[in-house]
Design a protein around this motif. Structure first.
Motif, PDB file in Angstrom:
ATOM      1  N   MET A 150      82.221  65.372 -87.537  1.00 26.14           N
ATOM      2  CA  MET A 150      82.579  66.577 -86.563  1.00 26.14           C
ATOM      3  C   MET A 150      83.835  66.176 -85.751  1.00 26.14           C
ATOM      4  N   GLU A 151      84.446  67.383 -85.726  1.00 27.80           N
ATOM      5  CA  GLU A 151      85.595  67.295 -84.727  1.00 27.80           C
ATOM      6  C   GLU A 151      85.282  68.048 -83.423  1.00 27.80           C
ATOM      7  N   ILE A 152      85.764  67.445 -82.266  1.00 29.02           N
ATOM      8  CA  ILE A 152      85.646  68.379 -81.072  1.00 29.02           C
ATOM      9  C   ILE A 152      86.733  69.447 -81.085  1.00 29.02           C
ATOM     10  N   LEU A 153      86.305  70.472 -80.775  1.00 28.83           N
ATOM     11  CA  LEU A 153      87.339  71.815 -80.571  1.00 28.83           C
ATOM     12  C   LEU A 153      87.447  72.046 -79.209  1.00 28.83           C
ATOM     13  N   ALA A 154      86.470  71.943 -78.473  1.00 30.31           N
ATOM     14  CA  ALA A 154      86.707  72.401 -76.812  1.00 30.31           C
ATOM     15  C   ALA A 154      85.759  71.438 -76.181  1.00 30.31           C
ATOM     16  N   THR A 155      85.774  70.955 -75.082  1.00 32.69           N
ATOM     17  CA  THR A 155      85.238  70.006 -74.278  1.00 32.69           C
ATOM     18  C   THR A 155      85.712  70.007 -72.636  1.00 32.69           C
ATOM     19  N   GLY A 156      84.537  69.895 -71.862  1.00 26.84           N
ATOM     20  CA  GLY A 156      84.910  69.639 -70.462  1.00 26.84           C
ATOM     21  C   GLY A 156      84.952  68.281 -70.167  1.00 26.84           C
ATOM     22  N   PRO A 157      85.319  67.866 -69.014  1.00 24.34           N
ATOM     23  CA  PRO A 157      85.310  66.487 -68.410  1.00 24.34           C
ATOM     24  C   PRO A 157      83.723  65.986 -68.546  1.00 24.34           C
ATOM     25  N   LEU A 158      83.693  64.591 -68.640  1.00 21.98           N
ATOM     26  CA  LEU A 158      82.361  63.989 -68.523  1.00 21.98           C
ATOM     27  C   LEU A 158      81.197  63.990 -69.690  1.00 21.98           C
ATOM     28  N   ASN A 159      81.609  64.634 -70.647  1.00 21.25           N
ATOM     29  CA  ASN A 159      80.953  64.747 -71.839  1.00 21.25           C
ATOM     30  C   ASN A 159      81.160  63.368 -72.615  1.00 21.25           C
ATOM     31  N   THR A 160      79.883  63.051 -73.004  1.00 20.56           N
ATOM     32  CA  THR A 160      80.024  61.332 -73.472  1.00 20.56           C
ATOM     33  C   THR A 160      79.107  61.067 -74.632  1.00 20.56           C
ATOM     34  N   VAL A 161      79.422  60.004 -75.287  1.00 21.67           N
ATOM     35  CA  VAL A 161      78.372  59.564 -76.066  1.00 21.67           C
ATOM     36  C   VAL A 161      77.229  58.646 -75.604  1.00 21.67           C
ATOM     37  N   GLN A 162      76.148  58.724 -75.670  1.00 19.88           N
ATOM     38  CA  GLN A 162      74.928  58.110 -74.732  1.00 19.88           C
ATOM     39  C   GLN A 162      73.993  57.782 -75.755  1.00 19.88           C
ATOM     40  N   ASP A 163      73.120  56.691 -75.438  1.00 19.00           N
ATOM     41  CA  ASP A 163      71.744  56.470 -75.948  1.00 19.00           C
ATOM     42  C   ASP A 163      71.002  56.077 -74.945  1.00 19.00           C
ATOM     43  N   LEU A 164      69.945  55.204 -74.851  1.00 22.04           N
ATOM     44  CA  LEU A 164      68.931  54.996 -74.006  1.00 22.04           C
ATOM     45  C   LEU A 164      69.270  53.916 -72.993  1.00 22.04           C
ATOM     46  N   GLY A 165      70.547  53.519 -73.392  1.00 22.16           N
ATOM     47  CA  GLY A 165      71.048  52.532 -72.126  1.00 22.16           C
ATOM     48  C   GLY A 165      71.140  51.131 -72.513  1.00 22.16           C
ATOM     49  N   GLY A 190      85.288  54.085 -74.386  1.00 25.40           N
ATOM     50  CA  GLY A 190      85.112  54.036 -73.208  1.00 25.40           C
ATOM     51  C   GLY A 190      85.219  55.101 -72.185  1.00 25.40           C
ATOM     52  N   ARG A 191      85.518  56.291 -72.757  1.00 27.25           N
ATOM     53  CA  ARG A 191      85.928  57.351 -71.981  1.00 27.25           C
ATOM     54  C   ARG A 191      85.330  58.757 -72.457  1.00 27.25           C
ATOM     55  N   ALA A 192      85.328  59.835 -71.585  1.00 28.16           N
ATOM     56  CA  ALA A 192      84.738  60.885 -72.091  1.00 28.16           C
ATOM     57  C   ALA A 192      85.455  61.602 -73.234  1.00 28.16           C
ATOM     58  N   LEU A 193      84.606  62.274 -74.013  1.00 29.07           N
ATOM     59  CA  LEU A 193      85.142  63.171 -75.217  1.00 29.07           C
ATOM     60  C   LEU A 193      86.219  63.959 -74.931  1.00 29.07           C
ATOM     61  N   GLN A 194      87.185  64.108 -75.962  1.00 25.72           N
ATOM     62  CA  GLN A 194      88.467  64.946 -75.582  1.00 25.72           C
ATOM     63  C   GLN A 194      88.701  65.941 -76.890  1.00 25.72           C
ATOM     64  N   GLN A 195      89.282  67.026 -76.518  1.00 23.29           N
ATOM     65  CA  GLN A 195      89.827  67.833 -77.856  1.00 23.29           C
ATOM     66  C   GLN A 195      90.293  67.050 -78.947  1.00 23.29           C
ATOM     67  N   GLY A 196      89.961  67.368 -80.281  1.00 23.42           N
ATOM     68  CA  GLY A 196      90.473  66.706 -81.117  1.00 23.42           C
ATOM     69  C   GLY A 196      89.830  65.388 -81.536  1.00 23.42           C
TER      70      GLY A 196
END
Length: 341
Positions: free
Chosen positions: A2-17, A141-147
């Protein structure tokens, strides 16, 4: 996938830790609502620990590059796939080219998007979770970005009905095991007295009695609570000590801080309480500005709630497996019928 088309700050990939490294200053990270993440993975036949996308700022929109299967749990974000609304807490097959959009939640604060096989990002110190403060894990190591493009791990296969498969959200299915919101809509969370509780004297009772507002000075590290300040009876100086999510510290200003998924690994403020672990998923869905009240609880109550949650998750696992087996059986019979024709 999948390709991110639109996102705000702080959306991230996470698992249980990320566990086993707090002694060297590495935070656990992981989903703020681990129950939603576990349920999403189970709907797809993934390991509960598989990585997913945690969405906490909206709108969030993506396009699928190939056929697959997804599950979306957590906050009700008015899901739309190619213009068609989807129910919350839902799993379904998707096709290449389809576009999924999540908008501002009707309720809750965070949604979890899981894919069959789990999100494929590098494993760092035993986890795929993003540690934003450390700039590692997740996607660079960052939040997700468009593209940005995210792939699924190899071997992920989820046989689902074309219309999808859903579960009853835990707020409803487990209502008997969690405190109801009070008459003002305040979220009630259970906690146990902690290390320095006795130092707070009469203020300890005020801690339980009053409503607290989740301050705008809150994030994945900790929720700062606004309200009538509480203080120890006498000033206390403490050495730093280990912290885990759920611990409630009281800094000198007297407004408590609840440690969250990116909790500090150590700190020297006195600890008045600890939110029981099984209630942290509810806190992870509380919005900035909403009100909570801490209710004094006990270990037996926490264990009973944990058993109920595990039974609910087991039902999801069992149901998903039954559906997969039924669809595989149908496919097999159709194949045999074609051969006979």
């Amino acid at each position: 996938m999948m390709e991110i088309l639109a996102t705000g700050p702080l959306n991230t990939v996470q698992d249980l830790g990320r566990f086993g490294y707090r002694n060297v200053g590495v935070t656990t990270s992981g989903a703020m609502d681990p129950l939603a993440l576990r349920a999403a993975n189970l709907l797809l036949g993934n390991a509960e620990t598989a990585a997913a996308v945690e969405v906490q700022t909206f709108p969030f929109r993506l396009r699928f590059d190939q056929d697959g299967a997804i599950a979306i749990t957590g906050a009700d974000c008015r899901l739309v796939l190619d213009g068609v609304p989807l129910p919350p807490w839902w799993a379904l097959p998707v096709r290449a080219g389809q576009v999924l959009e999540l908008t501002a939640p009707v309720s809750g604060a965070r949604s979890y998007l899981a894919v069959a096989g789990g999100i494929d990002v590098p494993v760092v110190l035993g986890s795929r979770s993003t540690a934003l403060r450390g700039d590692f894990g997740g996607l660079d190591g960052r939040a997700l970005q468009q593209g940005d493009r995210l792939a699924a791990c190899a071997g992920g296969v989820a046989d689902l009905p074309a219309a999808g498969l859903g579960v009853v959200p835990p707020e409803t299915a487990l209502a008997a095991y969690f405190p109801a919101r009070d008459e003002t809509g305040t979220l009630v969370l259970r906690a146990l007295p902690s290390g320095e509780y006795d130092l707070f004297g009469r203020d300890a009772e005020r801690f339980w009695a009053q409503e607290w507002k989740i301050s705008a000075q809150s994030n994945r590290t900790g929720y700062r609570l606004s309200g009538d300040a509480i203080h120890p009876d006498t000033p206390v100086e403490m050495r730093s000590h280990g912290l885990v999510p759920g611990v409630v510290q009281v800094p000198p200003a007297g407004e408590p801080i609840i440690q969250m998924s990116d909790a500090n690994t150590a700190g020297g403020y006195p600890k008045i309480a600890g939110v029981i672990e099984i209630d942290l998923w509810r806190l992870g869905q509380a919005r900035i500005g909403s009100r909570i009240r801490l209710e004094r609880s006990d270990v037996a109550t926490a264990i009973a709630a944990e058993k109920a949650v595990e039974a609910w998750l087991s039902d999801i696992r069992h149901t998903a497996a039954m559906v997969t087996d039924a669809l595989a059986g149908m496919a097999g019979r159709q194949g045999r019928n074609k051969d006979e024709d």
